[in-house]
Motif scaffolding. Structure first.
Motif, PDB file in Angstrom:
ATOM      1  N   LEU A   1      32.100   2.811 107.572  1.00 57.74           N
ATOM      2  CA  LEU A   1      32.466   2.853 105.500  1.00 57.74           C
ATOM      3  C   LEU A   1      32.262   3.977 105.538  1.00 57.74           C
ATOM      4  N   ILE A   2      33.269   4.731 104.953  1.00 58.19           N
ATOM      5  CA  ILE A   2      33.295   5.568 104.030  1.00 58.19           C
ATOM      6  C   ILE A   2      34.146   5.476 102.948  1.00 58.19           C
ATOM      7  N   ALA A   3      33.435   5.743 101.403  1.00 53.83           N
ATOM      8  CA  ALA A   3      33.913   5.363 100.328  1.00 53.83           C
ATOM      9  C   ALA A   3      34.174   6.447  99.254  1.00 53.83           C
ATOM     10  N   PHE A   4      34.284   5.580  97.908  1.00 52.92           N
ATOM     11  CA  PHE A   4      35.801   6.310  96.912  1.00 52.92           C
ATOM     12  C   PHE A   4      34.842   5.582  95.908  1.00 52.92           C
TER      13      PHE A   4
ATOM     14  N   ILE B   1      37.054   4.221 111.302  1.00 54.97           N
ATOM     15  CA  ILE B   1      36.570   4.879 109.735  1.00 54.97           C
ATOM     16  C   ILE B   1      37.557   4.556 109.369  1.00 54.97           C
ATOM     17  N   ILE B   2      37.015   3.744 108.149  1.00 49.63           N
ATOM     18  CA  ILE B   2      37.618   2.999 107.132  1.00 49.63           C
ATOM     19  C   ILE B   2      37.431   3.698 105.641  1.00 49.63           C
ATOM     20  N   LEU B   3      38.203   3.858 105.134  1.00 44.78           N
ATOM     21  CA  LEU B   3      38.108   4.786 103.811  1.00 44.78           C
ATOM     22  C   LEU B   3      38.324   2.990 102.917  1.00 44.78           C
ATOM     23  N   LEU B   4      36.735   2.999 102.392  1.00 39.92           N
ATOM     24  CA  LEU B   4      37.287   2.003 100.897  1.00 39.92           C
ATOM     25  C   LEU B   4      37.183   2.718  99.322  1.00 39.92           C
ATOM     26  N   LEU B   5      38.421   2.374  99.084  1.00 44.20           N
ATOM     27  CA  LEU B   5      38.702   2.832  97.376  1.00 44.20           C
ATOM     28  C   LEU B   5      38.140   1.246  96.424  1.00 44.20           C
TER      29      LEU B   5
END
Length: 371
Positions: A196-199, A226-230
């Motif tokens: 998990l990668i986040a903004f 990878i998963i980008l969480l906004l």
């Protein structure tokens, strides 16, 4: 006892509102009597303030300039009779100083401390003109970073009234909540082996989230898990959802919207990204660092005051999508580096950006203006 009235447009769940709430609930009660005024509406922080027995007044402003709200503010100040009016953000900074300007000489005239929270490059000419016209009613102008102070110095604010008090960040609980993790993965259909990668923040143009989407398209070539969480919402959401589809990364992006449990989500993140072209002092970067999460951020002055390149994270040029991708890949591929960056970041927040240090900074300014 010093009477302080804190004036802000809303009590929404945003950065300035959080700092106001932390300040209001942490100032020593034997030294300060605090009240909060919201121009437009309450919000999540209203409940917190009331739980700490801090009076909250909502003025229900409806328009950009609302004469009824303006009169209500003057009456509120006449009733509260504060020694200091501490205003936050443009609408409150304007209304507050105008109201003080119109108080009768026979009434108690508070000192006014103005909080500017961002490098406000969005302001138009008329807004800067309003700021200049109200300088005589300004005892101090406080920026939450040196970058903000430098910006307002360039706009004509004299050095004699400029001060810096950095944001404060509480020491968080970094324990992973398995219930939260399981619920998040289930509701968002996230694979168990996902990284998990986040903004976290408003989905607005200044945040340049389209750069993060392009970077994720590149990082995915290295690690398809990878998963980008906004986390957050805003006017750019529909456009960003379309871009994610256009970049064929929809399986690697999740739009979570506003999350009241965001503090429980932070321990799940391996990496935090912020690509803004301007900031004041990013609460989301500070929160990520306080949780020991490595940060890759845009190389702008306010971010440089938080992220030490190569020690607590990495900085790359605004709009450098490849730079975000390269640093993200480097951190994700090297667990020891990620741990080292996160540990150093967490220590920096604890030592340099504590809530106690922020509160003491404002308390010192309150005493200064009343000398």
């Amino acid at each position: 006892m010093i009477k302080v009235s804190l004036l802000i447009p809303t009590l929404d769940q945003s950065g300035a509102e959080k700092q106001l709430a932390l300040l209001a609930t942490s100032l020593p009660r034997d030294e300060f009597e605090v009240q909060v005024i919201a121009l437009t509406r309450g919000g999540p922080y209203e409940k917190l303030l009331k739980e700490h027995d801090i009076p909250v007044t909502i003025l229900n402003k409806r328009f950009k300039f609302d004469p009824l709200a303006y009169r209500a503010l003057k009456k509120t100040l006449q009733k509260q009779q504060p020694d200091i009016l501490h205003t936050w953000l443009f609408a409150a900074n304007s209304y507050g100083r105008m109201a003080v300007k119109r108080l009768a000489a026979s009434q108690k005239i508070p000192k006014v401390i103005v909080s500017e929270r961002c490098v406000d490059s969005w302001k138009s000419k008329w807004q800067h003109n309003v700021d200049r016209r109200l300088l005589p009613q300004t005892s101090l102008l406080v920026g939450n970073s040196q970058g903000v102070v430098d910006f307002y110095r360039e706009k004509g604010v004299p050095d004699s009234i400029l001060r810096v008090v950095c944001n404060g960040i509480p020491t968080p609980d970094t324990t992973v909540c398995e219930t939260t993790r399981n619920q998040l993965f289930q509701e968002q259909n996230i694979p168990e082996n996902a990284r998990l990668i986040a903004f976290v923040g408003r989905l607005a143009r200044q945040k340049r989230i389209e750069d993060l989407l392009w970077a994720i398209q590149l990082v995915r070539q290295m690690d398809e898990n990878i998963i980008l969480l906004l986390v957050g919402d805003g006017p750019e959401r529909e456009k960003l959802e379309q871009l994610a589809h256009q970049y064929t990364i929809t399986p690697n992006v999740r739009f979570l919207g506003h999350r009241p449990d965001v503090n429980k989500l932070f321990p799940l993140f391996e990496l935090f990204l912020l690509a803004s072209d301007f900031e004041g002092q990013s609460n989301s970067i500070m929160e990520a660092m306080s949780y020991g999460i490595p940060v890759v951020a845009s190389d702008i002055q306010p971010n440089r005051e938080l992220v030490i390149h190569g020690e607590t994270g990495f900085l790359t040029s605004v709009s450098d999508c490849t730079g975000y991708a390269q640093y993200a890949e480097r951190i994700l591929a090297d667990p020891e580096l990620a741990k080292q960056l996160g540990t150093t970041a967490q220590k920096r927040m604890q030592e340099e950006f504590s809530v106690d240090k922020m509160v003491k900074g404002y308390a010192a300014l309150y005493h200064e203006v009343l000398k």
